[in-house]
Design a protein around this motif. Sequence first.
Motif, PDB file in Angstrom:
ATOM      1  N   LEU B  82       0.835  -1.212   0.000  1.00  0.00           N
ATOM      2  CA  LEU B  82       0.000   0.000   0.000  1.00  0.00           C
ATOM      3  C   LEU B  82       0.866   1.257   0.000  1.00  0.00           C
ATOM      4  O   LEU B  82       0.559   2.244  -0.680  1.00  0.00           O
ATOM      5  N   LEU B  85       2.090   1.773  -3.464  1.00  0.00           N
ATOM      6  CA  LEU B  85       1.032   2.326  -4.317  1.00  0.00           C
ATOM      7  C   LEU B  85       0.855   3.819  -4.054  1.00  0.00           C
ATOM      8  O   LEU B  85       0.698   4.621  -4.979  1.00  0.00           O
ATOM      9  N   THR B  86       0.887   4.181  -2.767  1.00  0.00           N
ATOM     10  CA  THR B  86       0.788   5.609  -2.418  1.00  0.00           C
ATOM     11  C   THR B  86       1.948   6.381  -3.038  1.00  0.00           C
ATOM     12  O   THR B  86       1.758   7.444  -3.649  1.00  0.00           O
ATOM     13  N   LEU B  89       1.467   6.713  -6.790  1.00  0.00           N
ATOM     14  CA  LEU B  89       0.426   7.693  -7.135  1.00  0.00           C
ATOM     15  C   LEU B  89       0.938   9.105  -6.895  1.00  0.00           C
ATOM     16  O   LEU B  89       0.776   9.996  -7.737  1.00  0.00           O
ATOM     17  N   TRP B  90       1.572   9.307  -5.762  1.00  0.00           N
ATOM     18  CA  TRP B  90       2.083  10.648  -5.457  1.00  0.00           C
ATOM     19  C   TRP B  90       3.165  11.064  -6.454  1.00  0.00           C
ATOM     20  O   TRP B  90       3.248  12.221  -6.847  1.00  0.00           O
ATOM     21  N   VAL B  93       1.416  12.002  -9.645  1.00  0.00           N
ATOM     22  CA  VAL B  93       0.715  13.289  -9.490  1.00  0.00           C
ATOM     23  C   VAL B  93       1.725  14.441  -9.451  1.00  0.00           C
ATOM     24  O   VAL B  93       1.517  15.495 -10.062  1.00  0.00           O
ATOM     25  N   TYR B  94       2.836  14.224  -8.761  1.00  0.00           N
ATOM     26  CA  TYR B  94       3.879  15.252  -8.679  1.00  0.00           C
ATOM     27  C   TYR B  94       4.416  15.566 -10.082  1.00  0.00           C
ATOM     28  O   TYR B  94       4.492  16.730 -10.490  1.00  0.00           O
ATOM     29  N   LEU B  95       4.751  14.508 -10.820  1.00  0.00           N
ATOM     30  CA  LEU B  95       5.316  14.723 -12.156  1.00  0.00           C
ATOM     31  C   LEU B  95       4.280  15.334 -13.097  1.00  0.00           C
ATOM     32  O   LEU B  95       4.615  16.169 -13.938  1.00  0.00           O
ATOM     33  N   LYS B  96       3.023  14.931 -12.932  1.00  0.00           N
ATOM     34  CA  LYS B  96       1.980  15.532 -13.766  1.00  0.00           C
ATOM     35  C   LYS B  96       1.839  17.017 -13.432  1.00  0.00           C
ATOM     36  O   LYS B  96       1.632  17.853 -14.315  1.00  0.00           O
ATOM     37  N   GLY B  97       1.982  17.339 -12.146  1.00  0.00           N
ATOM     38  CA  GLY B  97       1.927  18.746 -11.745  1.00  0.00           C
ATOM     39  C   GLY B  97       3.078  19.539 -12.336  1.00  0.00           C
ATOM     40  O   GLY B  97       2.903  20.663 -12.803  1.00  0.00           O
ATOM     41  N   VAL B  98       4.264  18.950 -12.338  1.00  0.00           N
ATOM     42  CA  VAL B  98       5.440  19.647 -12.856  1.00  0.00           C
ATOM     43  C   VAL B  98       5.349  19.805 -14.373  1.00  0.00           C
ATOM     44  O   VAL B  98       5.579  20.877 -14.920  1.00  0.00           O
ATOM     45  N   TYR B  99       5.024  18.719 -15.075  1.00  0.00           N
ATOM     46  CA  TYR B  99       5.105  18.706 -16.535  1.00  0.00           C
ATOM     47  C   TYR B  99       3.779  19.019 -17.230  1.00  0.00           C
ATOM     48  O   TYR B  99       3.754  19.212 -18.440  1.00  0.00           O
ATOM     49  N   ASP B 101       1.626  17.086 -18.105  1.00  0.00           N
ATOM     50  CA  ASP B 101       1.143  15.836 -18.697  1.00  0.00           C
ATOM     51  C   ASP B 101       2.246  14.802 -18.529  1.00  0.00           C
ATOM     52  O   ASP B 101       3.427  15.135 -18.618  1.00  0.00           O
ATOM     53  N   LEU B 102       1.844  13.566 -18.283  1.00  0.00           N
ATOM     54  CA  LEU B 102       2.864  12.523 -18.115  1.00  0.00           C
ATOM     55  C   LEU B 102       3.292  11.926 -19.447  1.00  0.00           C
ATOM     56  O   LEU B 102       4.338  11.305 -19.534  1.00  0.00           O
ATOM     57  N   ALA B 106       5.315   7.494 -19.996  1.00  0.00           N
ATOM     58  CA  ALA B 106       5.426   7.531 -18.539  1.00  0.00           C
ATOM     59  C   ALA B 106       4.146   7.004 -17.888  1.00  0.00           C
ATOM     60  O   ALA B 106       4.192   6.306 -16.874  1.00  0.00           O
TER      61      ALA B 106
END
Lengths: 627, 152
Positions: B82, B85-86, B89-90, B93-99, B101-102, B106
């Motif tokens: 678990l 998985l966390t 996911l984090w 989400v972090y990389l999606k926030g930075v870029y 789009d993944l 990725a």
Amino acid sequence: MSDGTSAATGRGRRWRHSWVRDGLLAWAFFTVAGAIAIHSCVTLEPSAAPPPEAVGRAMAALRATLEERPEAGLGDAARVAVPGAVRIVLWSNGLPVFRSELEPRDLGELVAQGSVGLREARQAGRFEGVNLAASRLQLSFVVAEGPVLEWPTIVAAFSFVTTLDGAALRLRDRTMRLYPDDLLRRHLYSAYIPLPGGQMKGGLDVPAVVESLWFAAHLPDESWEDQKPSLRRFRTVEYVERPGAEPAELVAGRTVNEPPRTVEDYRRTAREGVQWLSRMIRSDGRFQYDYDPLTDGPFDLGYSLPRHAGAAYFLSFAYRKTGDPTARETARKAIDYLVTKELRDCGKAPGRCVGQGGAPDAGSAALSVVAMAEYERGTNEGRYLPQLKRVLEYILWLQEPNGDFVHVYDVEHDRRSPDRLLYYSGEAALALVEAYRVLQDPALLPRIRSALDFLTKENWSFFGSAYFFGEEHWTCIASNEAFPEVQDEAYLEFCEDFAGFLRQMQTAEGERPYGFEGTYLLGPFLAPRTTPVAGRTESTVATYKLGVAMGRPNLVVLEQIRRSLSFLVRMQYRPDSSPFFSRPDLAAGGMPGGLDDPVVRIDYVQHAGNALLGGADILGDWELGPP
Amino acid sequence: MDNGNEVSRTVRIGLGSGHVALGVGLGLVLWLALPARYLPVDVPVALIALLLVVSGGALLGSVRQGPLLMRVSSALTLVVGLALLTGLLWSAVYLKGVYGDLGRGASAFFKLIAFTILPYLVIYPGVALFVLRPTPPAPAAAAKEPAPEQAE
């Protein structure tokens, strides 16, 4: 019965109250809440930068101050709000001769504060010897800023979008910044972690960035903790002056060209590439291998004969397609060099091989044949036919019974090396096809079929082969060129599968973070590169042509080609592409390695040129931009 | 004495060998698949792999405390799964926030890792915990103890 019900009720109650259920719920809540918090914390929401017209007026006012002319009025532009910090740089001969970072509220304040700095610099004599008329002002507006994870360093390294994000070190009383062009000019992007293959790196070199920012702050090292430094990223909108026109927006320190409007734009871009190569060829027929516009000199002191031959192939192809005499002349010089300086006997091997050293490779020989044959197809001079036949003998000798080729021959020990190198089998197959086109020797046809059968069937038939592909552009070019004498449904199927695999990586216009259509990206961590786009587009062009020839034109592939050619046209250097280049005229016509790689290499120009000229055969103006 | 550790032969063989296989697999991932040695990862993963092998072996060998060890190792594996998985996911989400789009590559990578972790480190240990949950006391023993409602 009642016992069973009681037991079930007991188990149900235990579940309702169990730590497992509570733990899972807590985990789910913690995970989702954390994800929401991370996303909102990290995402940048850029503010609007001042529009180009208003920026143009501010630049005109600063230019007037610089040249001691009466200051032009800003008018309404004076009240245009500025979203954050602004940097003013004056570039001369590729170097910054003035730099100032300000925090104005609007453009009026920006011009007032900037003018003070410029006057002081002039009075201090800092512009003596500077050709102000040729200098360029650049304005960089910080439009967004946010935190990044600082540990572990590898995470920090990939927390900056290459070429788009600047790096800032926020201290107690000030913020130090390295703008995207600072990071680009210092080679700090794509510089941290070596990537598989060893040729490239990924991620921002965060330790070097932090050291530079801290050093620039002029603070004693002991004050590090007191300053409570935090690393941040920021996004900018940047403009550079253009004489007699509105300022141009800079992306990754350069202007990006307009997308092509007509097919003639493809041809013009390819012809500019011919001009660039004609400037790079030396009197002995060797090219200057590459050109770094940031240093106005070569970047890599090595040399690659396959790439030399590849450049000669493009020049010959360009002559056949456009009739450009410069292309013909430069191709002849480059092939003359191969013939007079690099062809040699190869021990017990028949014919002649190409290249010095004890282990000549198949790629140099194959692409030499391709270049000589392409030259012959365009000129019918017969100039290189004798040498072509001798090198062809050697390539045929390298072919194995299964159709594949030996890639390296050890001359001294008369040994066919088992070493495998990327591209060489496909290049050798194309050499046979191109040789057939000029020699019309039917004995070559079974050898071509054997090579293509191997490449498209046996070589790519294993468990898992449906999920990925290697670099197959030479294979597909050869498959197309071999038609109709050597044809097979399997060749087209293989190349269309390859094109489909590539499409999964192809970007659409506006796709974040880079926004360019037509690039091939596995993920956003590496900035778009031109050569993978160009080489793969050579392949998709060949695939489309083969589909047409076999009665199955694939319009999806055609659109895939259009997107990628648009990217190539937008990336080519023009005479005024960047204020950082001391000799922008020498960069003009060149194709940089990518957004994060300003260096132009001969094969970058070659692949792009071949792709563009191939695309000009099959795309009409309508496909480029229907009204 | 009924200590809730009674397991059928099928469960003993199935889960015992499952734990041993999972432990050996984790060990192989650690030593063969991970390219670098990094103690914060190596030590916990090695300990969990060892615990899985030992508990699986104990259950297979009908050691009295085998089921208890199995529960502990399953719970620990579930927690690690678990947490992974966390972390995944984090990270996404972090990389999606930075870029912004993944990208397809990725995204496929994160999905592949998540769906690789899920069966081995979440579903399997979860199932093992459920199967090996302590059994309710035998009727004779239950008669001597107060009913759950009375106990509350």
